[in-house]
Design a protein around this motif. Structure first.
Motif, PDB file in Angstrom:
ATOM      1  N   GLY A  72       0.821  -1.213   0.000  1.00 52.14           N
ATOM      2  CA  GLY A  72       0.000   0.000   0.000  1.00 52.14           C
ATOM      3  C   GLY A  72       0.849   1.254   0.000  1.00 52.14           C
ATOM      4  N   ASP A  73       1.963   1.230   0.746  1.00 46.27           N
ATOM      5  CA  ASP A  73       2.863   2.387   0.770  1.00 46.27           C
ATOM      6  C   ASP A  73       3.490   2.625  -0.597  1.00 46.27           C
ATOM      7  OD1 ASP A  73       2.347   2.822   3.429  1.00 46.27           O
ATOM      8  OD2 ASP A  73       4.141   1.775   4.133  1.00 46.27           O
ATOM      9  N   ASP A  74       3.839   1.541  -1.295  1.00 42.02           N
ATOM     10  CA  ASP A  74       4.399   1.675  -2.638  1.00 42.02           C
ATOM     11  C   ASP A  74       3.401   2.335  -3.582  1.00 42.02           C
ATOM     12  OD1 ASP A  74       6.738   0.437  -1.817  1.00 42.02           O
ATOM     13  OD2 ASP A  74       6.109  -1.541  -2.529  1.00 42.02           O
ATOM     14  N   LEU A  75       2.141   1.907  -3.500  1.00 42.79           N
ATOM     15  CA  LEU A  75       1.118   2.463  -4.376  1.00 42.79           C
ATOM     16  C   LEU A  75       0.856   3.931  -4.069  1.00 42.79           C
ATOM     17  CD1 LEU A  75      -1.386  -0.528  -4.508  1.00 42.79           C
ATOM     18  CD2 LEU A  75       0.240   0.203  -6.255  1.00 42.79           C
ATOM     19  N   LEU A  76       0.843   4.302  -2.778  1.00 45.76           N
ATOM     20  CA  LEU A  76       0.656   5.707  -2.421  1.00 45.76           C
ATOM     21  C   LEU A  76       1.823   6.565  -2.902  1.00 45.76           C
ATOM     22  CD1 LEU A  76      -0.842   5.423   1.174  1.00 45.76           C
ATOM     23  CD2 LEU A  76      -1.997   6.161  -0.913  1.00 45.76           C
ATOM     24  N   ALA A  77       3.040   6.063  -2.761  1.00 40.32           N
ATOM     25  CA  ALA A  77       4.210   6.802  -3.230  1.00 40.32           C
ATOM     26  C   ALA A  77       4.160   6.980  -4.745  1.00 40.32           C
ATOM     27  CB  ALA A  77       5.492   6.086  -2.816  1.00 40.32           C
ATOM     28  N   LEU A  78       3.731   5.948  -5.454  1.00 37.23           N
ATOM     29  CA  LEU A  78       3.609   6.043  -6.903  1.00 37.23           C
ATOM     30  C   LEU A  78       2.542   7.058  -7.300  1.00 37.23           C
ATOM     31  CD1 LEU A  78       4.406   5.020  -9.696  1.00 37.23           C
ATOM     32  CD2 LEU A  78       2.747   3.196  -9.419  1.00 37.23           C
ATOM     33  N   ALA A  79       1.402   7.036  -6.615  1.00 35.06           N
ATOM     34  CA  ALA A  79       0.336   7.993  -6.910  1.00 35.06           C
ATOM     35  C   ALA A  79       0.800   9.422  -6.648  1.00 35.06           C
ATOM     36  CB  ALA A  79      -0.906   7.676  -6.070  1.00 35.06           C
ATOM     37  N   ASP A  80       1.528   9.648  -5.553  1.00 31.12           N
ATOM     38  CA  ASP A  80       2.054  10.985  -5.260  1.00 31.12           C
ATOM     39  C   ASP A  80       3.036  11.439  -6.338  1.00 31.12           C
ATOM     40  OD1 ASP A  80       0.535  11.180  -2.976  1.00 31.12           O
ATOM     41  OD2 ASP A  80       2.164  10.548  -1.633  1.00 31.12           O
ATOM     42  N   ALA A  81       3.887  10.533  -6.806  1.00 33.14           N
ATOM     43  CA  ALA A  81       4.859  10.882  -7.847  1.00 33.14           C
ATOM     44  C   ALA A  81       4.152  11.239  -9.152  1.00 33.14           C
ATOM     45  CB  ALA A  81       5.831   9.730  -8.057  1.00 33.14           C
ATOM     46  N   VAL A  82       3.085  10.508  -9.497  1.00 32.93           N
ATOM     47  CA  VAL A  82       2.337  10.803 -10.718  1.00 32.93           C
ATOM     48  C   VAL A  82       1.649  12.153 -10.601  1.00 32.93           C
ATOM     49  CG1 VAL A  82       0.345  10.080 -12.110  1.00 32.93           C
ATOM     50  CG2 VAL A  82       2.046   8.402 -11.385  1.00 32.93           C
ATOM     51  N   ARG A  83       1.051  12.434  -9.435  1.00 31.97           N
ATOM     52  CA  ARG A  83       0.408  13.738  -9.233  1.00 31.97           C
ATOM     53  C   ARG A  83       1.418  14.879  -9.357  1.00 31.97           C
ATOM     54  NH1 ARG A  83      -1.565  11.819  -4.409  1.00 31.97           N
ATOM     55  NH2 ARG A  83      -3.266  10.426  -4.837  1.00 31.97           N
ATOM     56  N   GLU A  84       2.590  14.693  -8.763  1.00 36.65           N
ATOM     57  CA  GLU A  84       3.627  15.724  -8.807  1.00 36.65           C
ATOM     58  C   GLU A  84       4.102  15.956 -10.242  1.00 36.65           C
ATOM     59  OE1 GLU A  84       6.031  18.660  -7.379  1.00 36.65           O
ATOM     60  OE2 GLU A  84       4.592  17.523  -6.198  1.00 36.65           O
ATOM     61  N   ALA A  85       4.264  14.881 -10.999  1.00 36.66           N
ATOM     62  CA  ALA A  85       4.726  15.008 -12.388  1.00 36.66           C
ATOM     63  C   ALA A  85       3.667  15.664 -13.271  1.00 36.66           C
ATOM     64  CB  ALA A  85       5.089  13.635 -12.940  1.00 36.66           C
ATOM     65  N   ALA A  86       2.394  15.473 -12.951  1.00 41.38           N
ATOM     66  CA  ALA A  86       1.317  16.039 -13.760  1.00 41.38           C
ATOM     67  C   ALA A  86       1.027  17.504 -13.421  1.00 41.38           C
ATOM     68  CB  ALA A  86       0.045  15.211 -13.576  1.00 41.38           C
ATOM     69  N   ARG A  87       1.512  17.971 -12.301  1.00 38.87           N
ATOM     70  CA  ARG A  87       1.259  19.348 -11.885  1.00 38.87           C
ATOM     71  C   ARG A  87       1.960  20.300 -12.859  1.00 38.87           C
ATOM     72  NH1 ARG A  87       2.665  19.549  -6.213  1.00 38.87           N
ATOM     73  NH2 ARG A  87       0.662  18.540  -5.994  1.00 38.87           N
ATOM     74  N   PRO A  88       1.229  21.302 -13.410  1.00 38.12           N
ATOM     75  CA  PRO A  88       1.858  22.228 -14.358  1.00 38.12           C
ATOM     76  C   PRO A  88       2.910  23.103 -13.666  1.00 38.12           C
ATOM     77  CG  PRO A  88      -0.382  22.934 -13.854  1.00 38.12           C
ATOM     78  CD  PRO A  88      -0.179  21.612 -13.180  1.00 38.12           C
ATOM     79  N   VAL A  89       3.963  23.345 -14.392  1.00 39.15           N
ATOM     80  CA  VAL A  89       5.049  24.170 -13.869  1.00 39.15           C
ATOM     81  C   VAL A  89       4.781  25.609 -14.291  1.00 39.15           C
ATOM     82  CG1 VAL A  89       7.529  24.589 -13.942  1.00 39.15           C
ATOM     83  CG2 VAL A  89       6.654  22.258 -14.062  1.00 39.15           C
TER      84      VAL A  89
END
Length: 116
Positions: A72-89
């Motif tokens: 579950g921790d791996d999946l949450l970390a992956l979801a956070d990384a995807v959200r961060e990468a999708a955030r517009p700069v």
């Protein structure tokens, strides 16, 4: 099914051995998801009898609690990384310098201005 990396051993691999040369440490943990070129897959017998060179430390991670798939921790970390990468700069606003004077000559991208 991956087999033991030891020569002439055809048993099923249950653990992965990696070396951290900078720390003089050998790490023996659960079987890695994918075979890595600098890691060694070991069967249960070879993983139990593992020894390291003199002066090296052996770190043994628990092999019995190996689970299938990510935690579950791996999946949450992956979801956070995807959200961060999708955030517009946000793009910085660059103000153009104001010209003072008029253009007298031009060569390529360079301009000569008079001061007025």
């Amino acid at each position: 099914m991956r087999t033991c990396s030891r020569t002439a051993c055809a048993r099923r691999a249950v653990a992965t051995l990696t070396y951290v040369y900078a720390d003089s440490t050998a790490v023996l943990g659960p079987l890695a998801t994918f075979a890595e070129p600098h890691a060694y897959d070991l069967c249960d017998q070879h993983s139990e009898r593992l020894s390291a060179p003199r002066g090296w430390e052996v770190v043994r991670l628990s092999l019995g609690t190996q689970q299938q798939g990510p935690s579950g921790d791996d999946l949450l970390a992956l979801a956070d990384a995807v959200r961060e990468a999708a955030r517009p700069v946000p793009q910085p606003v660059v103000e153009q310098p104001r010209e003072s004077g008029r253009e007298v000559a031009r060569k390529g991208h360079l301009r000569m201005l008079t001061t007025e």
